[in-house]
Design a protein around this motif. Structure first.
Motif, PDB file in Angstrom:
ATOM      1  N   ARG A  41       0.845  -1.183   0.000  1.00  0.00           N
ATOM      2  CA  ARG A  41       0.000   0.000   0.000  1.00  0.00           C
ATOM      3  C   ARG A  41       0.884   1.238   0.000  1.00  0.00           C
ATOM      4  NH1 ARG A  41      -3.343  -2.890   4.741  1.00  0.00           N
ATOM      5  NH2 ARG A  41      -4.770  -4.108   3.459  1.00  0.00           N
ATOM      6  N   GLN A  42       0.535   2.195  -0.844  1.00  0.00           N
ATOM      7  CA  GLN A  42       1.323   3.415  -0.942  1.00  0.00           C
ATOM      8  C   GLN A  42       0.586   4.606  -0.339  1.00  0.00           C
ATOM      9  OE1 GLN A  42       2.019   3.502  -5.207  1.00  0.00           O
ATOM     10  NE2 GLN A  42       4.055   2.623  -4.939  1.00  0.00           N
ATOM     11  N   ALA A  43      -0.698   4.649  -0.494  1.00  0.00           N
ATOM     12  CA  ALA A  43      -1.510   5.757   0.023  1.00  0.00           C
ATOM     13  C   ALA A  43      -2.943   5.270   0.106  1.00  0.00           C
ATOM     14  CB  ALA A  43      -1.386   6.979  -0.880  1.00  0.00           C
ATOM     15  N   ASP A  44      -3.800   6.128   0.609  1.00  0.00           N
ATOM     16  CA  ASP A  44      -5.198   5.725   0.715  1.00  0.00           C
ATOM     17  C   ASP A  44      -5.738   5.360  -0.657  1.00  0.00           C
ATOM     18  OD1 ASP A  44      -5.082   6.202   3.361  1.00  0.00           O
ATOM     19  OD2 ASP A  44      -6.211   8.095   3.340  1.00  0.00           O
ATOM     20  N   GLY A  45      -6.214   4.125  -0.748  1.00  0.00           N
ATOM     21  CA  GLY A  45      -6.821   3.678  -1.994  1.00  0.00           C
ATOM     22  C   GLY A  45      -5.863   3.336  -3.087  1.00  0.00           C
ATOM     23  N   VAL A  46      -4.569   3.304  -2.825  1.00  0.00           N
ATOM     24  CA  VAL A  46      -3.579   3.015  -3.857  1.00  0.00           C
ATOM     25  C   VAL A  46      -2.823   1.748  -3.472  1.00  0.00           C
ATOM     26  CG1 VAL A  46      -1.541   3.837  -5.096  1.00  0.00           C
ATOM     27  CG2 VAL A  46      -3.340   5.455  -4.432  1.00  0.00           C
ATOM     28  N   ILE A  47      -2.673   0.836  -4.415  1.00  0.00           N
ATOM     29  CA  ILE A  47      -1.969  -0.412  -4.161  1.00  0.00           C
ATOM     30  C   ILE A  47      -1.064  -0.717  -5.337  1.00  0.00           C
ATOM     31  CG2 ILE A  47      -3.849  -1.807  -5.133  1.00  0.00           C
ATOM     32  CD1 ILE A  47      -3.131  -3.976  -3.123  1.00  0.00           C
ATOM     33  N   THR A  48       0.117  -1.180  -5.022  1.00  0.00           N
ATOM     34  CA  THR A  48       1.056  -1.625  -6.049  1.00  0.00           C
ATOM     35  C   THR A  48       1.056  -3.137  -6.080  1.00  0.00           C
ATOM     36  OG1 THR A  48       2.462   0.326  -5.813  1.00  0.00           O
ATOM     37  CG2 THR A  48       3.452  -1.633  -6.809  1.00  0.00           C
ATOM     38  N   ILE A  49       0.889  -3.698  -7.297  1.00  0.00           N
ATOM     39  CA  ILE A  49       0.858  -5.145  -7.466  1.00  0.00           C
ATOM     40  C   ILE A  49       2.136  -5.548  -8.190  1.00  0.00           C
ATOM     41  CG2 ILE A  49      -0.425  -7.117  -8.365  1.00  0.00           C
ATOM     42  CD1 ILE A  49      -2.905  -5.327  -8.451  1.00  0.00           C
ATOM     43  N   ALA A  50       2.922  -6.406  -7.559  1.00  0.00           N
ATOM     44  CA  ALA A  50       4.148  -6.915  -8.172  1.00  0.00           C
ATOM     45  C   ALA A  50       3.950  -8.370  -8.530  1.00  0.00           C
ATOM     46  CB  ALA A  50       5.320  -6.748  -7.225  1.00  0.00           C
ATOM     47  N   GLY A  51       4.688  -8.825  -9.551  1.00  0.00           N
ATOM     48  CA  GLY A  51       4.563 -10.207  -9.979  1.00  0.00           C
ATOM     49  C   GLY A  51       3.670 -10.371 -11.189  1.00  0.00           C
ATOM     50  N   VAL A  52       3.234  -9.235 -11.733  1.00  0.00           N
ATOM     51  CA  VAL A  52       2.411  -9.285 -12.947  1.00  0.00           C
ATOM     52  C   VAL A  52       3.348  -9.474 -14.144  1.00  0.00           C
ATOM     53  CG1 VAL A  52       0.728  -8.033 -14.358  1.00  0.00           C
ATOM     54  CG2 VAL A  52       0.764  -7.749 -11.860  1.00  0.00           C
ATOM     55  N   ASN A  53       2.921 -10.247 -15.122  1.00  0.00           N
ATOM     56  CA  ASN A  53       3.728 -10.436 -16.323  1.00  0.00           C
ATOM     57  C   ASN A  53       3.877  -9.112 -17.068  1.00  0.00           C
ATOM     58  OD1 ASN A  53       3.986 -13.204 -15.850  1.00  0.00           O
ATOM     59  ND2 ASN A  53       2.049 -13.638 -16.920  1.00  0.00           N
ATOM     60  N   VAL A  54       5.046  -8.887 -17.599  1.00  0.00           N
ATOM     61  CA  VAL A  54       5.310  -7.646 -18.333  1.00  0.00           C
ATOM     62  C   VAL A  54       4.313  -7.514 -19.494  1.00  0.00           C
ATOM     63  CG1 VAL A  54       6.996  -6.373 -19.716  1.00  0.00           C
ATOM     64  CG2 VAL A  54       7.729  -7.655 -17.702  1.00  0.00           C
ATOM     65  N   GLY A  55       3.667  -6.356 -19.524  1.00  0.00           N
ATOM     66  CA  GLY A  55       2.716  -6.100 -20.594  1.00  0.00           C
ATOM     67  C   GLY A  55       1.304  -6.533 -20.285  1.00  0.00           C
ATOM     68  N   GLU A  56       1.097  -7.323 -19.190  1.00  0.00           N
ATOM     69  CA  GLU A  56      -0.256  -7.721 -18.850  1.00  0.00           C
ATOM     70  C   GLU A  56      -1.044  -6.526 -18.355  1.00  0.00           C
ATOM     71  OE1 GLU A  56      -0.626 -12.392 -17.656  1.00  0.00           O
ATOM     72  OE2 GLU A  56      -0.080 -10.993 -16.059  1.00  0.00           O
ATOM     73  N   THR A  57      -2.337  -6.589 -18.581  1.00  0.00           N
ATOM     74  CA  THR A  57      -3.224  -5.502 -18.172  1.00  0.00           C
ATOM     75  C   THR A  57      -3.989  -5.925 -16.923  1.00  0.00           C
ATOM     76  OG1 THR A  57      -3.488  -4.762 -20.460  1.00  0.00           O
ATOM     77  CG2 THR A  57      -5.146  -4.034 -18.874  1.00  0.00           C
ATOM     78  N   VAL A  58      -4.077  -4.986 -15.985  1.00  0.00           N
ATOM     79  CA  VAL A  58      -4.869  -5.195 -14.772  1.00  0.00           C
ATOM     80  C   VAL A  58      -6.124  -4.352 -14.903  1.00  0.00           C
ATOM     81  CG1 VAL A  58      -4.957  -4.971 -12.294  1.00  0.00           C
ATOM     82  CG2 VAL A  58      -2.800  -5.574 -13.417  1.00  0.00           C
ATOM     83  N   CYS A  59      -7.266  -5.004 -14.945  1.00  0.00           N
ATOM     84  CA  CYS A  59      -8.557  -4.320 -15.043  1.00  0.00           C
ATOM     85  C   CYS A  59      -9.302  -4.420 -13.733  1.00  0.00           C
ATOM     86  CB  CYS A  59      -9.401  -4.923 -16.175  1.00  0.00           C
ATOM     87  SG  CYS A  59      -8.633  -4.791 -17.802  1.00  0.00           S
ATOM     88  N   VAL A  60      -9.967  -3.323 -13.336  1.00  0.00           N
ATOM     89  CA  VAL A  60     -10.700  -3.277 -12.089  1.00  0.00           C
ATOM     90  C   VAL A  60     -12.182  -3.109 -12.399  1.00  0.00           C
ATOM     91  CG1 VAL A  60     -10.982  -2.110  -9.885  1.00  0.00           C
ATOM     92  CG2 VAL A  60      -8.725  -2.196 -10.970  1.00  0.00           C
ATOM     93  N   TYR A  61     -13.041  -3.968 -11.789  1.00  0.00           N
ATOM     94  CA  TYR A  61     -14.480  -3.971 -12.020  1.00  0.00           C
ATOM     95  C   TYR A  61     -15.197  -3.773 -10.688  1.00  0.00           C
ATOM     96  CZ  TYR A  61     -13.071  -6.161 -16.409  1.00  0.00           C
ATOM     97  OH  TYR A  61     -12.476  -6.439 -17.600  1.00  0.00           O
ATOM     98  N   ASP A  62     -16.305  -3.024 -10.713  1.00  0.00           N
ATOM     99  CA  ASP A  62     -17.117  -2.895  -9.499  1.00  0.00           C
ATOM    100  C   ASP A  62     -18.059  -4.077  -9.416  1.00  0.00           C
ATOM    101  OD1 ASP A  62     -19.189  -2.402 -11.253  1.00  0.00           O
ATOM    102  OD2 ASP A  62     -19.263  -0.243 -10.843  1.00  0.00           O
ATOM    103  N   VAL A  63     -18.933  -4.062  -8.405  1.00  0.00           N
ATOM    104  CA  VAL A  63     -19.806  -5.217  -8.183  1.00  0.00           C
ATOM    105  C   VAL A  63     -20.840  -5.396  -9.292  1.00  0.00           C
ATOM    106  CG1 VAL A  63     -19.518  -5.222  -5.679  1.00  0.00           C
ATOM    107  CG2 VAL A  63     -21.274  -3.784  -6.723  1.00  0.00           C
ATOM    108  N   SER A  64     -21.052  -4.328 -10.102  1.00  0.00           N
ATOM    109  CA  SER A  64     -22.026  -4.447 -11.207  1.00  0.00           C
ATOM    110  C   SER A  64     -21.371  -5.016 -12.452  1.00  0.00           C
ATOM    111  CB  SER A  64     -22.637  -3.075 -11.522  1.00  0.00           C
ATOM    112  OG  SER A  64     -21.636  -2.197 -12.055  1.00  0.00           O
TER     113      SER A  64
END
Length: 401
Positions: free
Chosen positions: A336-359
């Motif tokens: 965690r870096q700040a409120d609501g901010v997270i760094t994810i390590a271990g992702v493959n280079v070039g992969e996309t991280v998409c975030v979806y809400d409950v809908s």
């Protein structure tokens, strides 16, 4: 008895005359324990024992030494005739005893021993003197001479001493120490008289000995006294103190409680946690919804044979949520870096991280950099549960708080 005593005395005195013989009667020096008893041996020092057949003497005892008429004994081994008249009676004034031995047949002594009589005496327990003195007085003997016939002779008075020994008690001191410590230097105390030599003090306890009581044995050692009483002491081995300390912990509110850990201070020798017969536990008063703050981590329970446990509480520090929690995924590292901010390590280079809400609506999209890291921010989005899809294969959930 008194009539016989007087008649014998008159007879012996009437026959008494100056003697040319150098024979003597004396009491062997003796020793007695204060409060105890001993025998006084009465010795006839002569080369012509077989010429004597009767005797009389006055025994004067020192103050503190007592006896009775039944305590006087004739050594019958000195006589061939067993018909001797032998008795003892107090002198007028009570300062001593007159002892008389007569042989009706004037049978001489055998000469088998020079101890012709002995008397049992008792020493007062209150005696403080180390040496007392008495005497033989008015010594008269009847002698049978082949030429002169029956003669009576006087002998010189003879002094004697009685050494008084006082009881000595040597008591080993008692001690207390803790498990794992070396034994103290054992000492002793002495009451009563003087002793000669050094006692031996031993104890089987060692630093490894468990909690309990152990005898401290005091023994004769090099002491030469015969009148010594030895009293053992006791070594009490008590539990050593062992501090059980709860390690401080920190968490964000609504996180699961961390695993509380303990550390120990005070183990002796090579001991460790394995010697505990039951383990202590750590608990806290914090519960979900308690809010940020400082909460005690309390330690209790536990036991050990050789340790007395003491407890030191820790502190659980609960802080406000940083915004993202409950991240669950294998092979990924989150920070965690700040409120609501997270760094994810271990992702493959070039992969996309998409975030979806409950809908199911995508609210954020981020591509991993050349180091395989992606930074996701939910600071501008409502609190709740969001799904993160990493590449085509991995999906996880985070909570924006």
């Amino acid at each position: 008895m008194m009539k016989l005593f007087k008649n014998s005395l008159l007879t012996l005195l009437a026959l008494a005359a100056t003697s040319a013989y150098a024979d003597r009667l004396y009491v062997e020096d003796a020793k007695v324990l204060a409060g105890g008893e001993c025998n006084l041996n009465i010795v006839l020092d002569t080369d012509s024992m077989g010429q004597y057949c009767a005797f009389q003497f006055d025994l004067v005892l020192p103050q503190g030494i007592t006896t009775g008429s039944s305590d006087f004994h004739l050594n019958e081994a000195c006589f061939t005739d067993q018909q001797q008249t032998f008795y003892a009676d107090t002198l007028p004034g009570g300062y001593g005893w007159r002892v008389v031995c007569m042989s009706p047949l004037n049978m001489p002594m055998t000469g088998q021993t020079d101890v012709i009589s002995f008397v049992t005496v008792r020493a007062d327990a209150s005696l403080s003197e180390d040496s007392l003195h008495g005497s033989l007085q008015n010594i008269v003997f009847t002698r049978i001479d082949s030429v002169a016939g029956v003669q009576t002779e006087r002998m010189d008075a003879a002094d004697f001493s009685i050494k008084v020994e006082h009881p000595v008690t040597i008591t080993a001191k008692s001690y207390t120490r803790r498990y794992g410590e070396e034994n103290p230097a054992f000492e002793y105390v002495v009451t009563g008289g003087t002793f000669y030599g050094i006692p031996e003090i031993v104890c089987q306890a060692s630093p490894e000995s468990p909690v309990g009581l152990y005898d401290i044995l005091v023994r004769q050692g090099t002491i030469t006294n015969y009148d010594v009483v030895f009293v053992n002491g006791v070594l009490s081995v008590e539990k050593a103190p062992l501090a059980v300390i709860a390690n401080d912990q920190a968490m964000e509110e609504d996180d699961e409680l961390p695993v509380f850990t303990l550390r120990y201070e005070g183990f002796r020798l090579q001991d460790d946690e394995s010697v505990l017969t039951s383990l202590p536990v750590a608990t806290t008063t914090y519960a979900a919804g308690s809010g940020p703050g400082l909460y005690p981590i309390t330690v209790s329970g536990g036991d050990a044979l050789n340790y007395a446990l003491t407890y030191q509480d820790g502190i659980l520090t609960v802080t406000e949520s940083s915004g993202i929690g409950n991240v669950q995924a294998a092979g990924l590292a989150f920070s965690r870096q700040a409120d609501g901010v997270i760094t994810i390590a271990g992702v493959n280079v070039g992969e996309t991280v998409c975030v979806y809400d409950v809908s199911g609506r995508m609210v954020s999209r981020q591509q991993a950099d050349g180091a395989g890291k992606a930074v996701i921010s939910l600071a501008s989005h409502p609190k709740g549960i969001y799904s993160l899809k990493i590449g085509p294969m991995r999906t996880l959930k985070v909570q924006n708080r």
